[in-house]
Design a protein around this motif. Structure first.
Motif, mmCIF file in Angstrom:
data_model
loop_
_atom_site.group_PDB
_atom_site.id
_atom_site.type_symbol
_atom_site.label_atom_id
_atom_site.label_comp_id
_atom_site.label_asym_id
_atom_site.label_seq_id
_atom_site.Cartn_x
_atom_site.Cartn_y
_atom_site.Cartn_z
ATOM 1 N N GLY A 188 0.878 -1.070 0.142
ATOM 2 C CA GLY A 188 -0.165 0.178 -0.137
ATOM 3 C C GLY A 188 0.912 1.369 -0.064
ATOM 4 N N ASN A 189 2.195 1.181 0.465
ATOM 5 C CA ASN A 189 2.877 2.422 0.448
ATOM 6 C C ASN A 189 4.133 2.139 -0.433
ATOM 7 O OD1 ASN A 189 1.939 3.926 3.141
ATOM 8 N ND2 ASN A 189 1.839 1.777 3.635
ATOM 9 N N ILE A 190 4.209 1.187 -1.543
ATOM 10 C CA ILE A 190 5.224 1.103 -2.233
ATOM 11 C C ILE A 190 5.410 2.051 -3.208
ATOM 12 C CG2 ILE A 190 3.897 0.059 -4.358
ATOM 13 C CD1 ILE A 190 7.365 -1.294 -2.952
ATOM 14 N N THR A 191 4.361 3.162 -3.674
ATOM 15 C CA THR A 191 4.497 4.137 -4.447
ATOM 16 C C THR A 191 5.486 5.451 -3.516
ATOM 17 O OG1 THR A 191 2.473 3.890 -5.468
ATOM 18 C CG2 THR A 191 3.226 5.946 -5.875
ATOM 19 N N VAL A 192 5.141 5.368 -2.411
ATOM 20 C CA VAL A 192 5.841 6.341 -1.613
ATOM 21 C C VAL A 192 7.246 5.883 -1.480
ATOM 22 C CG1 VAL A 192 6.152 7.642 0.673
ATOM 23 C CG2 VAL A 192 3.797 7.063 -0.209
ATOM 24 N N LEU A 193 7.477 4.690 -1.005
ATOM 25 C CA LEU A 193 8.915 3.888 -0.838
ATOM 26 C C LEU A 193 9.684 4.134 -2.142
ATOM 27 C CD1 LEU A 193 8.025 0.875 1.158
ATOM 28 C CD2 LEU A 193 9.289 2.923 1.904
ATOM 29 N N GLY B 160 9.180 6.382 -4.803
ATOM 30 C CA GLY B 160 9.516 7.978 -4.984
ATOM 31 C C GLY B 160 10.555 8.281 -4.054
ATOM 32 N N VAL B 161 10.498 7.802 -2.856
ATOM 33 C CA VAL B 161 11.618 8.224 -1.938
ATOM 34 C C VAL B 161 13.027 7.657 -2.429
ATOM 35 C CG1 VAL B 161 12.895 8.013 0.442
ATOM 36 C CG2 VAL B 161 10.383 8.577 0.111
ATOM 37 N N THR B 162 13.064 6.477 -2.763
ATOM 38 C CA THR B 162 14.122 5.696 -3.426
ATOM 39 C C THR B 162 14.886 6.370 -4.749
ATOM 40 O OG1 THR B 162 13.435 3.586 -2.467
ATOM 41 C CG2 THR B 162 15.239 3.564 -3.831
ATOM 42 N N LEU B 163 13.873 6.792 -5.623
ATOM 43 C CA LEU B 163 14.334 7.416 -6.743
ATOM 44 C C LEU B 163 14.731 8.845 -6.322
ATOM 45 C CD1 LEU B 163 14.167 7.414 -9.880
ATOM 46 C CD2 LEU B 163 11.593 8.074 -9.849
ATOM 47 N N GLY B 164 14.208 9.416 -5.716
ATOM 48 C CA GLY B 164 14.420 10.708 -5.321
ATOM 49 C C GLY B 164 15.924 10.987 -4.844
#
Length: 240
Positions: free
Chosen positions: A203-208, A210-214
């Motif tokens: 459920g939070n993979i998008t946030v994770l 995004g943070v990793t990509l950033g």
């Protein structure tokens, strides 16, 4: 030259903030490590709470080193320090990519990784029951009551939310027992913790992601800027 000065000071400001963050992380980790009130280390899945503080100390130290090279290299216009800054970022980026590849090769999915990790957990440990079961509203490990052998009596799985769809009475749970003095009408969390944790990460993979990509993009940008400044500094030196 105006563009050079702007980039130089932007790199300095960014790395000064990065350096301060590293100092804060290191200080917090050292406090956790030496605080007598935390003398009894929490252990989950066989990993000491102090192990996490040691990792934070190393992480903070690396951030301090990288931030120092970046700040000094930019403000002093030192090609040598900027080269060290580039090398540190490249090594960190390489380690991150290596960890990502290792995880991808060893685990075909998030669910498999969590299932394998949590299978090593002793669900009867009180620290696990509070830190994981009560926090994520789950019970057991890869199974619910089967994680509490030999009696199959759930421990600290009590649900105080009668309307919660994740809660079931012990009597309605297959393989669960109420235990001495217990009641089969007691509500407990019906989902095993491996399932709940997998759903939480999914459920939070998008946030994770995004943070990793950033973080990855920031490291690549830092390497590009440091190389550009290095080239400009050497061009200036050659002009004299």
């Amino acid at each position: 030259m105006c563009g050079f000065s702007v980039v130089k000071y932007l790199l300095f400001i960014f790395n000064f903030i990065f350096w301060l963050s590293g100092a804060a992380i290191t200080g917090l980790a050292i406090y956790i490590r030496v605080d007598e009130d935390l003398g009894n280390a929490v252990e989950i899945a066989g990993v000491s709470f102090y192990t996490g503080s040691d990792i934070l100390i190393v992480t903070g130290a690396v951030m301090l080193l990288v931030g120092f090279f970046g700040c000094c290299g930019a403000i002093k216009e030192s090609a040598c320090l900027l080269g060290l800054y580039f090398t540190c970022l490249l090594l960190v980026f390489g380690v991150e990519v290596g960890i990502g590849i290792w995880v991808f090769v060893n685990f075909s999915s998030i669910e498999e990784a969590i299932t394998e990790t949590i299978s090593n957990v002793d669900a009867t440990e009180y620290n696990y029951q509070i830190a994981i079961q009560q926090t994520f509203k789950c019970c057991g490990t890869n199974v619910t009551c089967g994680a509490f052998p030999p009696s199959n009596v759930p421990q600290n799985c009590d649900c105080n939310e009668p309307g919660n769809s994740l809660c079931q009475t012990i009597g309605n749970m297959t393989g669960c027992a109420a235990g001495a003095g217990g009641s089969t009408s007691t509500l407990i969390y019906s989902e095993p913790c491996s399932t709940v944790l997998t759903n939480f990460i999914d459920g939070n993979i998008t946030v994770l992601g995004g943070v990793t990509l950033g973080i990855g993009l920031a490291e690549i940008l830092g390497m590009m800027v440091s190389l550009w400044l290095c080239c400009k500094i050497r061009d200036k030196d050659n002009d004299f």
